[in-house]
Design an enzyme around this catalytic site. Structure first.
Site, PDB file in Angstrom:
ATOM      1  N   HIS A 178      -2.282 -10.868  -0.105  1.00 17.41           N
ATOM      2  CA  HIS A 178      -2.937  -8.863   0.183  1.00 17.41           C
ATOM      3  C   HIS A 178      -2.389  -8.708   1.074  1.00 17.41           C
ATOM      4  O   HIS A 178      -2.210  -9.765   1.810  1.00 17.41           O
ATOM      5  CB  HIS A 178      -4.381  -9.923   0.303  1.00 17.41           C
TER       6      HIS A 178
ATOM      7  N   ASP B 131     -18.579  -4.773  -3.513  1.00 19.75           N
ATOM      8  CA  ASP B 131     -17.753  -4.127  -2.284  1.00 19.75           C
ATOM      9  C   ASP B 131     -17.637  -3.047  -2.910  1.00 19.75           C
ATOM     10  O   ASP B 131     -17.064  -2.095  -2.248  1.00 19.75           O
ATOM     11  CB  ASP B 131     -16.480  -5.335  -2.554  1.00 19.75           C
TER      12      ASP B 131
ATOM     13  N   ARG C   5     -18.940   3.192   2.865  1.00 21.30           N
ATOM     14  CA  ARG C   5     -18.102   3.271   4.199  1.00 21.30           C
ATOM     15  C   ARG C   5     -16.841   3.847   4.994  1.00 21.30           C
ATOM     16  O   ARG C   5     -16.810   4.951   5.743  1.00 21.30           O
ATOM     17  CB  ARG C   5     -17.494   2.018   4.262  1.00 21.30           C
TER      18      ARG C   5
ATOM     19  N   SER D  42     -14.800  -7.398   2.319  1.00 20.02           N
ATOM     20  CA  SER D  42     -14.326  -6.137   1.766  1.00 20.02           C
ATOM     21  C   SER D  42     -12.743  -7.377   0.903  1.00 20.02           C
ATOM     22  O   SER D  42     -13.019  -7.093  -0.073  1.00 20.02           O
ATOM     23  CB  SER D  42     -14.455  -5.231   2.186  1.00 20.02           C
TER      24      SER D  42
ATOM     25  N   LYS E 179     -13.258  -9.560  -2.523  1.00 22.08           N
ATOM     26  CA  LYS E 179     -12.320  -9.410  -3.995  1.00 22.08           C
ATOM     27  C   LYS E 179     -11.468 -10.568  -4.791  1.00 22.08           C
ATOM     28  O   LYS E 179     -11.264 -11.269  -5.281  1.00 22.08           O
ATOM     29  CB  LYS E 179     -11.746  -8.535  -4.475  1.00 22.08           C
TER      30      LYS E 179
END
Length: 427
Positions: free
Chosen positions: A84, A163, A170, A185, A189
């Site tokens: 990620h 999320d 947010r 967050s 995932k």
């Protein structure tokens, strides 16, 4: 057990820690619609100011994962590992990295996102390929992982739905800039997608969400710890993002550059970051004794995996990519060495040309973007092409040019060599 939301807000406002049961109740109740947005927004603002303790954050993240399904990727016949990125400019690494790591023996179930603001999104880049589809049902995802070894897809609605609601809230309540909320967050995932190992690419610099190394390292350490608690082997690399990565920023432009790298070419900085991440991924997957990903990439052996991945998701890997009907070339203003090409400015230019979005539901242009013809430290000649602006709407060119006002610096001497991999965070 039922709690009063105002009591939970007061506890966090005053710097206290919520009991595990209260965390579970708050996340599940908000996801179900029983806690209204205004109360959750108040709680999130208290988190921005007061933070979360490690055990509390782990429970918060676990509750987000438990709000939906968790994919079962056992029985694929290969170890699973994902990556990620926290987002940057010209960051097409995933397009090269996923097929490369698959070519080295792992399965990569990458659930990616779309871009927002000046940072591009992997799904937006892939969507420039004719016919390619981002959505895969869980059973189809398993099938592609079994047959091909890798996917790049959108997260389904069933993965960490808490999320999805919290992220949207947010975004409109000024509560994005919180390391616990960012970390939970991202990690909720990634944990929910079912991978056994994860490498995080935390970008640092003007074009990144984290512009300084200290908070970037704190974010990396927080996410690595969350992964460990959840049973996902997790490491992070901090990589530089003061200068945009590669030579292009924009969706179809970046796909073309990624394919060049998969064929054994591509810009040196893109290759360097990709190989560094691939080596960490393979180590976490237990495949460190196999072929060096640098050799696999240089030989073009990951390109076949790319073609099969694209085909499996409905795309035509051999179809021409769309091109911009309007291209404007900007010359170098002086002769010398390129000392600075500001990543944030280049990202803003690509956004203004149509490659990015201001809101999650905005459309993006596949053809819009920026190409630059010199990398940091390379010599340029006054009047020779330095940048190209690509767009399908010529009315966007003037505002895009304005974003480049202070983005380029050319000097008589080259800059000092800048490291791309700044740090390695692991337990």
């Amino acid at each position: 057990m039922t709690f009063h939301v105002v009591d939970l807000i007061r506890t966090k406002r005053d710097g206290g820690r919520l009991p595990d049961a209260a965390v579970d109740w708050l996340i599940s109740s908000y996801t179900a619609g029983a806690v209204p947005d205004e109360q959750m927004a108040s709680y999130l603002m208290a988190v921005v100011w007061r933070g979360m303790r490690p055990a509390e954050l782990s429970r918060w993240t676990a509750a987000m994962v438990a709000s939906g399904e968790r994919l079962d990727l056992s029985g694929l016949g290969r170890p699973t590992v994902d990556k990620h990125s926290t987002g940057g400019v010209g960051d097409k690494v995933s397009l090269v990295l996923v097929p490369l790591v698959v070519a080295c023996g792992a399965a990569v179930p990458q659930l990616a996102g779309r871009g927002l603001g000046h940072t591009g999104g992997t799904l937006d880049k892939m969507a420039a390929i004719p016919g390619w589809r981002a959505s895969l049902a869980p059973e189809r995802m398993r099938s592609v992982l079994t047959d091909v070894g890798g996917v790049i897809a959108a997260a389904g609605a069933g993965l960490a739905p808490a999320d999805r609601k919290l992220y949207a809230l947010r975004d409109v309540t000024g509560t994005v800039e919180s390391i616990p909320l960012i970390a939970s967050s991202i990690m909720s995932k990634k944990i929910a997608e079912g991978t056994s190992a994860l490498v995080l690419d935390v970008k640092v610099g003007s074009g990144a969400f984290m512009t300084a190394q200290a908070p970037a390292r704190e974010l990396a350490e927080t996410m690595v710890a969350l992964g460990d608690v959840a049973g996902v082997r997790t490491e992070a690399l901090l990589t530089g993002m003061d200068t945009p990565l590669g030579r292009t920023a924009g969706n179809a432009l970046e796909v073309d550059e990624a394919v060049a790298a998969l064929r054994g070419g591509g810009p040196a900085d893109l290759v360097e970051v990709t190989v560094a991440l691939a080596r960490r991924m393979l180590t976490l997957a237990g495949l460190a004794g196999g072929p060096d990903p640098a050799d696999v990439l240089a030989a073009g052996r990951a390109h076949d995996v790319w073609q099969r991945m694209v085909t499996a998701q409905g795309g035509d890997p051999d179809a021409p990519l769309p091109v911009a009907p309007h291209v404007e070339t900007l010359p170098a203003p002086a002769t010398g060495f390129l000392r600075r090409l500001d990543a944030r400015a280049v990202g803003l230019v690509a956004w203004r040309l149509g490659a990015g979005r201001a809101r999650q539901d905005d459309e993006v242009s596949a053809v819009a973007g920026v190409r630059w013809f010199a990398g940091l430290g390379e010599r340029v000649v006054a009047g020779a092409p330095l940048l190209e602006l690509h767009t399908d709407d010529p009315a966007r060119l003037a505002t895009a040019r304005a974003a480049l006002a202070d983005a380029v610096e050319i000097a008589d001497t080259p800059p000092s060599v800048q490291r791309l991999v700044l740090d390695h965070v692991h337990l």
